[in-house]
Design an enzyme around this catalytic site. Structure first.
Site, PDB file in Angstrom:
ATOM      1  N   GLU A  93       0.862  -1.189   0.000  1.00  0.00           N
ATOM      2  CA  GLU A  93       0.000   0.000   0.000  1.00  0.00           C
ATOM      3  C   GLU A  93       0.897   1.238   0.000  1.00  0.00           C
ATOM      4  O   GLU A  93       1.930   1.267   0.672  1.00  0.00           O
ATOM      5  CB  GLU A  93      -0.901  -0.030   1.237  1.00  0.00           C
ATOM      6  CG  GLU A  93      -2.178   0.765   1.075  1.00  0.00           C
ATOM      7  CD  GLU A  93      -1.975   2.232   1.381  1.00  0.00           C
ATOM      8  OE1 GLU A  93      -2.475   3.080   0.607  1.00  0.00           O
ATOM      9  OE2 GLU A  93      -1.314   2.535   2.382  1.00  0.00           O
ATOM     10  N   HIS A  94       0.511   2.262  -0.736  1.00  0.00           N
ATOM     11  CA  HIS A  94       1.440   3.353  -1.047  1.00  0.00           C
ATOM     12  C   HIS A  94       1.396   4.521  -0.072  1.00  0.00           C
ATOM     13  O   HIS A  94       2.372   5.262   0.056  1.00  0.00           O
ATOM     14  CB  HIS A  94       1.148   3.882  -2.464  1.00  0.00           C
ATOM     15  CG  HIS A  94       2.328   4.517  -3.126  1.00  0.00           C
ATOM     16  ND1 HIS A  94       3.282   5.225  -2.439  1.00  0.00           N
ATOM     17  CD2 HIS A  94       2.722   4.543  -4.425  1.00  0.00           C
ATOM     18  CE1 HIS A  94       4.201   5.670  -3.280  1.00  0.00           C
ATOM     19  NE2 HIS A  94       3.892   5.262  -4.482  1.00  0.00           N
ATOM     20  N   SER A  95       0.301   4.731   0.636  1.00  0.00           N
ATOM     21  CA  SER A  95       0.127   5.991   1.355  1.00  0.00           C
ATOM     22  C   SER A  95       1.081   6.148   2.525  1.00  0.00           C
ATOM     23  O   SER A  95       1.437   7.266   2.897  1.00  0.00           O
ATOM     24  CB  SER A  95      -1.324   6.112   1.847  1.00  0.00           C
ATOM     25  OG  SER A  95      -1.625   5.093   2.782  1.00  0.00           O
TER      26      SER A  95
END
Length: 616
Positions: free
Chosen positions: A472-474
């Site tokens: 997941e990037h956030s």
């Protein structure tokens, strides 16, 4: 229920003769060892906080300063210029303290204040030095004398043997650029892409913004920069990532591959054992801050390490307006998905980390479990793959209490997520390029319900021993996760290794508890929400055209010899591809673009992966 009985430390029975109390010494020992490990972590964290707090000095330097000041006093000199005497006058008078003892106490207090002053001065000097940006504009192979002197001063004030977070207090705040500079840079980048009339119009609009609204917004930014070390990072995290209401699968999450040409073992459980153990080794180094802080290659310039804090034990929680990131201090287990079933797999036992062979044994127990998924359980993770608002509403309605909440908490509080896939991936058969395409798509979105996309990362282990990850990037930029994955793969192959049969090395304890199944009570209404989210995610996955280009001719070393960075090389390639298709240059806006660049020094192991839905 067997593992539930094992977890009972004591039980009692009320009889006519009184209370019959029975203690489980093994369970009490497990509680003791688990608490002991927790306290060891707290002590380590406290020690690291002290070391980081006084960096670039060291705690032992305090003793050196004290001894130096006491030594000068015994030589009849006063390095404090009367301050020690002033401190002595304000000490409380006590019959138990002689004049000589009060003098020593005053000297120690003065030495401590002097020591803190030196630390503050060194930090201030290092912060000012790191604010210099001239090195960014030096030509390749040519470094000015100013930059050389600056680099030498940075080394002097940087201290030795820093911990991971040692530089955090010395890093300069992100400066707020002037409105004029921002407007000029914007116009400079837009000029090659516009006609004369378009450029004239955009110039007029930019000047109007600079003279009116821009100045007012600039004051807001300056005010925020006074209170925050980075005036844009929290806004970027929220408005670029967390406020997105579309699926994070494909649009936000990215993937990482295994070695292309090497598979250390074809045994799925064994590969999972070494991979999970290597992840734990990295987390232990992270908790102890033994990982060296990142630096700019070729220079002694430290990089911010704040994003490393949320690698493990982190989950993105859905909300109707905006999501949130939740991080827990510790977690001793991982959540595992296999054939539509969810498990809690403990990675610690009796206060110690499980060996790779023991983790392999536990994973094999999950693989051998013949039980079927509960109604609605198999495709439950599709909620994390679809739109965020339906997932937030379903979470509040169906997972806020009872058995569903307990099982969801187990997944969200896990160290990370593990998916054991039944299919085989990698460069196989007569169509290695096509197999790589399927391999990449599997890591990117899978079946849309076999990855928990909200977790900080998911480790995927395939039936033939290949592995990979979906992240997941956030919570962090991709290089943070790339460093983790590089450590995991190298530790797996070159340190842990496998025996001749392909199994993990080591022995298995006979007292390991069985991995526990997570239980669910999914009503029909919730199953309908799951199907709706799965339809949205499946349509998105089907819209992805994916092709992986293994590059044999060159690696990143050849690109750097041309005095260009690998990232800039890819950007130029995108512009060239667009020009060849459209016969004109254009600012390229990519929708649902996934770029994976791993260019090694050796061309045999280099690869570029590029995916895009469309050009705008």
């Amino acid at each position: 229920m067997a593992e539930a009985h094992q977890a009972v430390a004591f039980q009692f029975t009320i009889t006519p003769e009184g209370i019959d109390l029975q203690l489980s010494h093994q369970a009490l020992r497990q509680v003791y060892l688990s608490g002991l490990r927790s306290w060891k972590k707290r002590v380590t964290r406290l020690k690291n906080n002290v070391i980081t707090g006084v960096y670039p000095a060291s705690p032992s330097s305090w003793l050196f300063v004290v001894i130096a000041i006491l030594a000068t006093m015994y030589t009849r000199s006063d390095p404090s210029m009367g301050l020690i005497a002033k401190i002595q006058e304000h000490l409380p008078v006590s019959d138990s303290l002689s004049i000589q003892c009060r003098t020593v106490v005053s000297a120690v207090l003065f030495s401590t204040l002097l020591w803190f002053s030196l630390i503050f001065t060194m930090r201030l000097c290092l912060k000012q030095l790191l604010s210099y940006h001239g090195w960014m504009f030096e030509q390749h192979g040519k470094v000015s004398n100013t930059t050389k002197i600056w680099a030498a001063m940075v080394r002097i004030f940087s201290g030795r043997q820093p911990l991971l977070y040692s530089y955090q207090g010395s890093l300069p705040n992100l400066p707020v650029p002037t409105v004029k500079d921002t407007v000029n840079r914007y116009l400079e980048s837009a000029r090659p892409l516009m006609s004369d009339s378009e450029y004239e119009r955009i110039t007029t609009l930019a000047q109007e913004f600079e003279s009116s609204l821009g100045n007012r917004l600039q004051w807001y930014l300056k005010l925020k920069a006074m209170w925050a070390s980075n005036y844009v990072s929290d806004w970027w995290e929220e408005y670029i990532y967390l406020r997105g209401r579309g699926p994070i699968m494909v649009n936000s999450n990215y993937y990482g591959m295994d070695f292309l040409y090497v598979t250390p073992t074809p045994i799925q459980a064994a590969r999972a054992g070494n991979t999970l153990h290597a992840c734990l080794l990295y987390r232990r180094k992270l908790n102890r801050e033994e990982i060296k802080p990142g630096r700019v290659p070729g220079l002694n310039i430290p990089l911010c390490a704040a994003q490393c804090e949320r690698i493990f034990n982190t989950t993105r929680i859905p909300g109707e307006e905006t999501d949130s990131l939740t991080h827990w201090q510790d977690s001793e287990y991982v959540a595992v998905f296999h054939r539509g079933r969810y498990y809690r797999l403990w990675l610690y036992h009796a206060g110690r980390m499980l060996s790779p062979r023991e983790i392999e044994h536990q994973v094999q127990r999950i693989l051998d479990d013949p039980s079927a998924p509960a109604p609605g359980e198999a495709k439950l993770a599709a909620l994390t793959a679809g739109d965020r608002i339906p997932w937030a509403q379903a979470r509040k309605e169906f997972f806020s209490s009872g058995v569903n909440k307990r099982s969801l908490d187990c997944i969200e509080k896990a160290a990370f997520f593990v998916a054991l896939d039944d299919d085989e991936q990698g460069m196989m058969g007569d169509d290695p390029a096509g197999n790589l395409d399927r391999y990449a798509k599997s890591l990117l979105h899978g079946k849309c319900y076999d990855r928990w996309f909200d977790k900080s990362f998911t480790v995927v282990v395939y039936k033939n021993g290949k592995n990979g990850l979906n992240a997941e990037h956030s919570w962090a930029d991709a290089p943070i996760m790339a460093h983790v994955w590089e450590y995991v793969m190298t530790t797996d192959c070159f340190q842990l290794g496998y025996n001749e049969e392909g199994h993990c090395k080591g022995d298995v304890s006979s007292s390991l508890p069985q991995p526990s199944r997570l239980t669910w009570d999914i009503p029909v209404q919730c199953q309908e929400r799951v199907d709706q989210s799965l339809a949205v995610a499946q349509a998105l996955a089907d819209d992805i055209d994916f092709h992986v280009f293994p590059i044999q001719e060159f690696g990143k070393g050849a690109i750097k010899k041309c005095k260009i960075s690998p990232d800039a090389f890819i950007q130029i390639a995108l512009q060239l591809a667009y020009y060849r298709v459209r016969h004109k240059t254009q600012r390229i806006v990519l929708k649902s673009v996934h770029l994976k660049l791993t260019l090694a020094e050796e061309p045999q192991v280099s690869r570029i992966t590029l995916t895009m839905n469309m050009f705008h």
